[in-house]
Design a protein around this motif. Structure first.
Motif, PDB file in Angstrom:
ATOM      1  N   GLU A 203       0.832  -1.204   0.000  1.00 52.47           N
ATOM      2  CA  GLU A 203       0.000   0.000   0.000  1.00 52.47           C
ATOM      3  C   GLU A 203       0.870   1.258   0.000  1.00 52.47           C
ATOM      4  OE1 GLU A 203      -2.962   0.200  -0.662  1.00 52.47           O
ATOM      5  OE2 GLU A 203      -3.953  -1.656  -0.111  1.00 52.47           O
ATOM      6  N   LYS A 204       1.907   1.246   0.781  1.00 48.68           N
ATOM      7  CA  LYS A 204       2.801   2.405   0.819  1.00 48.68           C
ATOM      8  C   LYS A 204       3.523   2.581  -0.509  1.00 48.68           C
ATOM      9  CE  LYS A 204       3.538   2.016   5.821  1.00 48.68           C
ATOM     10  NZ  LYS A 204       4.513   1.711   6.889  1.00 48.68           N
ATOM     11  N   GLU A 205       3.945   1.475  -1.102  1.00 39.72           N
ATOM     12  CA  GLU A 205       4.589   1.552  -2.408  1.00 39.72           C
ATOM     13  C   GLU A 205       3.631   2.108  -3.452  1.00 39.72           C
ATOM     14  OE1 GLU A 205       7.202  -1.311  -5.441  1.00 39.72           O
ATOM     15  OE2 GLU A 205       5.896  -2.220  -3.932  1.00 39.72           O
ATOM     16  N   ALA A 206       2.358   1.692  -3.376  1.00 41.47           N
ATOM     17  CA  ALA A 206       1.361   2.191  -4.322  1.00 41.47           C
ATOM     18  C   ALA A 206       1.109   3.678  -4.134  1.00 41.47           C
ATOM     19  CB  ALA A 206       0.063   1.399  -4.181  1.00 41.47           C
ATOM     20  N   ASP A 207       1.178   4.168  -2.895  1.00 46.19           N
ATOM     21  CA  ASP A 207       1.039   5.599  -2.664  1.00 46.19           C
ATOM     22  C   ASP A 207       2.128   6.371  -3.411  1.00 46.19           C
ATOM     23  OD1 ASP A 207      -1.228   5.516  -1.096  1.00 46.19           O
ATOM     24  OD2 ASP A 207      -0.146   5.565   0.809  1.00 46.19           O
ATOM     25  N   ILE A 208       3.359   5.904  -3.300  1.00 45.22           N
ATOM     26  CA  ILE A 208       4.483   6.591  -3.952  1.00 45.22           C
ATOM     27  C   ILE A 208       4.359   6.515  -5.463  1.00 45.22           C
ATOM     28  CG2 ILE A 208       6.980   6.614  -4.261  1.00 45.22           C
ATOM     29  CD1 ILE A 208       6.020   7.568  -1.500  1.00 45.22           C
ATOM     30  N   THR A 209       4.111   5.314  -5.987  1.00 40.98           N
ATOM     31  CA  THR A 209       3.974   5.158  -7.430  1.00 40.98           C
ATOM     32  C   THR A 209       2.796   5.965  -7.952  1.00 40.98           C
ATOM     33  OG1 THR A 209       4.943   2.938  -7.354  1.00 40.98           O
ATOM     34  CG2 THR A 209       3.657   3.496  -9.309  1.00 40.98           C
ATOM     35  N   GLY A 210       1.678   5.911  -7.241  1.00 37.41           N
ATOM     36  CA  GLY A 210       0.502   6.662  -7.661  1.00 37.41           C
ATOM     37  C   GLY A 210       0.743   8.158  -7.663  1.00 37.41           C
ATOM     38  N   ALA A 211       1.457   8.644  -6.652  1.00 33.53           N
ATOM     39  CA  ALA A 211       1.786  10.073  -6.613  1.00 33.53           C
ATOM     40  C   ALA A 211       2.658  10.461  -7.792  1.00 33.53           C
ATOM     41  CB  ALA A 211       2.493  10.406  -5.297  1.00 33.53           C
ATOM     42  N   ASN A 212       3.592   9.610  -8.152  1.00 35.17           N
ATOM     43  CA  ASN A 212       4.456   9.888  -9.299  1.00 35.17           C
ATOM     44  C   ASN A 212       3.665   9.915 -10.605  1.00 35.17           C
ATOM     45  OD1 ASN A 212       6.928  10.204  -7.951  1.00 35.17           O
ATOM     46  ND2 ASN A 212       7.302   8.005  -7.912  1.00 35.17           N
ATOM     47  N   LEU A 213       2.689   9.010 -10.728  1.00 33.69           N
ATOM     48  CA  LEU A 213       1.859   8.997 -11.935  1.00 33.69           C
ATOM     49  C   LEU A 213       1.053  10.286 -12.035  1.00 33.69           C
ATOM     50  CD1 LEU A 213       0.511   5.314 -11.926  1.00 33.69           C
ATOM     51  CD2 LEU A 213       2.168   6.308 -13.525  1.00 33.69           C
ATOM     52  N   ALA A 214       0.430  10.687 -10.921  1.00 32.54           N
ATOM     53  CA  ALA A 214      -0.418  11.873 -10.939  1.00 32.54           C
ATOM     54  C   ALA A 214       0.394  13.144 -11.192  1.00 32.54           C
ATOM     55  CB  ALA A 214      -1.192  11.987  -9.632  1.00 32.54           C
ATOM     56  N   THR A 215       1.532  13.257 -10.535  1.00 32.74           N
ATOM     57  CA  THR A 215       2.342  14.461 -10.729  1.00 32.74           C
ATOM     58  C   THR A 215       2.991  14.478 -12.112  1.00 32.74           C
ATOM     59  OG1 THR A 215       4.207  13.375  -9.603  1.00 32.74           O
ATOM     60  CG2 THR A 215       2.776  14.804  -8.272  1.00 32.74           C
ATOM     61  N   SER A 216       3.289  13.322 -12.663  1.00 33.46           N
ATOM     62  CA  SER A 216       3.817  13.281 -14.031  1.00 33.46           C
ATOM     63  C   SER A 216       2.808  13.836 -15.027  1.00 33.46           C
ATOM     64  CB  SER A 216       4.190  11.848 -14.415  1.00 33.46           C
ATOM     65  OG  SER A 216       5.269  11.376 -13.640  1.00 33.46           O
ATOM     66  N   ALA A 217       1.516  13.665 -14.693  1.00 30.13           N
ATOM     67  CA  ALA A 217       0.450  14.208 -15.535  1.00 30.13           C
ATOM     68  C   ALA A 217       0.104  15.639 -15.140  1.00 30.13           C
ATOM     69  CB  ALA A 217      -0.789  13.328 -15.435  1.00 30.13           C
ATOM     70  N   SER A 218       0.986  16.276 -14.338  1.00 22.75           N
ATOM     71  CA  SER A 218       0.879  17.690 -13.947  1.00 22.75           C
ATOM     72  C   SER A 218      -0.208  17.958 -12.917  1.00 22.75           C
ATOM     73  CB  SER A 218       0.658  18.584 -15.179  1.00 22.75           C
ATOM     74  OG  SER A 218       1.773  18.513 -16.050  1.00 22.75           O
TER      75      SER A 218
END
Length: 302
Positions: A203-218
Motif C-alpha cells: 500500500e505504501k509503495e502504491a502511494d508513492i507510485t501513484g503520486a508519481n503517476l499523478a504528478t507526471s500528468a501535472s
C-alpha cells in the motif's frame, strides 16, 4: 485496495481444478480459499515474483474477475458525462505507466454507499459513487486513480493472482487459455486474496507510485494527500463500514507522513499544477449529498 463487502457476497461454487499432478480434484469454496490463503502465507517470495504468468494470461483472468465484480456491483450510468470525465482523468495517467502495452487499463464508477476504490489483475480500476462525493477536485481524483493503477504497475495484483495459482498447483505454464473452468476458479480465488487486502508495504509503495503517476500528468502533488486528510478528519478514527478506504489501508496519518517525507526527500514539486476544483465539482454535483456519517454509525456501517 480491498473491497470487503464483495467478499461477503461472492458465491464460489464447487469447481474442478486442474493441478500439475495427474489428477483433477473437486474443491469446495472453503478448500480453495484455504489453500490460497496458506499459499499466500507460506510461498517463497522469490517464487511468487517469478514470471510464470504472462501478461496475456493476467488480462484473461482479470477479465473473468471483472465479470464477477460486475455481478455484485452495478455500473454507474446515470450521468454519462461524469462517467466519461472519470475515464478521461484516468486516461491522462496511462501514458506514464510502464505496463500500458501489457494490460487493459480502464476506469469505471460503481454504485455503492461505501467510500472505496480498488483494482484487480489485468488493469480494471473501480471507484464508488460515494467516494466521488468525498473527493474535492480533479487532482484528488487523479491521486486515488493513480494509487489503484500503481497496484498493477508494481505488480501487486499479479502477485495475488500468482498466489492463487500456486495454491491450485498451476505453475510452470500449466494455465491453459482454453481452460475456462480453471480461469473462473483462478479469478474467484484471486478476488478473495485481494479482498483480504494488500500488505502494508504494498500500500505504501502504491502511494508513492501513484503520486508519481499523478504528478507526471501535472496534477497537484497534494491530490492523494488531500483525499486522505478529508477522510481522516471526517471519520475521526471511527472504524465504521462507510470508510472502506481507511479500513483496508495502513493508518492514514502514517501514509500522509510517508508521502510528505517522500516529497521532501525528492524535492517533488509540480510546475503549474492542475487542481481542477471547478471542473470536478461541475461533474460530481450530479451525485447528490453524502450519506450522513451519523447514519452509517447508527446502522453499523451497512
Amino acid at each position: 485496495m480491498s473491497f470487503r463487502r464483495l467478499r461477503q457476497r461472492i458465491l464460489l461454487p464447487t469447481l474442478a481444478i486442474s493441478l500439475l499432478s495427474t489428477s483433477i480434484f473437486s474443491c469446495t469454496r472453503e478448500e480453495i480459499i484455504g489453500r490460497a490463503t496458506n499459499a499466500a502465507i507460506g510461498a517463497g517470495v522469490g517464487f511468487i515474483q517469478s514470471q510464470f504468468i504472462t501478461p496475456a494470461q493476467e488480462v484473461q483472468i482479470g477479465e473473468e474477475a471483472r465479470a464477477q465484480v460486475l455481478q455484485q456491483y452495478r455500473l454507474y450510468t446515470a450521468s454519462p458525462a461524469l462517467v466519461n470525465y472519470v475515464k478521461s482523468v484516468g486516461a491522462k495517467l496511462i501514458p506514464y505507466t510502464e505496463r500500458k502495452d501489457e494490460l487493459n487499463y480502464r476506469f469505471d464508477i460503481i454504485e455503492s454507499d461505501e467510500v472505496n476504490a480498488f483494482t484487480i489483475p489485468g488493469g480494471s480500476v473501480f471507484i464508488t459513487t460515494e467516494a466521488l462525493k468525498y473527493i474535492r477536485n480533479e487532482a484528488e481524483l487523479a491521486g486515488v486513480l493513480g494509487h489503484e493503477l500503481a497496484h498493477n504497475e508494481d505488480k501487486h495484483a499479479r502477485e495475488s493472482l500468482q498466489r492463487a495459482l500456486i495454491a491450485q498447483g498451476a505453475v510452470g505454464g500449466s494455465l491453459s487459455d482454453r481452460d475456462n473452468v480453471f480461469i473462473q476458479a483462478a479469478a474467484s480465488v484471486t478476488l478473495d486474496l485481494i479482498l483480504k487486502g494488500f500488505s502494508r508495504s504494498q500500500e505504501k509503495e502504491a502511494d508513492i507510485t501513484g503520486a508519481n503517476l499523478a504528478t507526471s500528468a501535472s496534477y497537484d502533488e497534494e491530490g492523494l494527500l488531500g483525499f486522505l486528510q478529508t477522510l481522516q478528519n471526517i471519520s475521526g478514527g471511527d472504524n465504521n463500514g462507510l470508510f472502506q478506504f481507511l479500513l483496508t489501508h495502513p493508518a492514514t496519518g502514517e501514509r500522509i507522513d510517508l508521502l510528505r517525507q517522500y516529497y521532501a526527500d525528492t524535492n517533488l514539486e509540480v510546475s503549474n499544477p492542475v487542481l481542477g476544483t471547478a471542473e470536478y465539482q461541475q461533474q460530481a454535483n450530479v451525485l447528490g449529498p453524502r450519506i450522513p456519517v451519523e447514519q452509517t454509525r447508527t446502522n453499523g456501517g451497512n
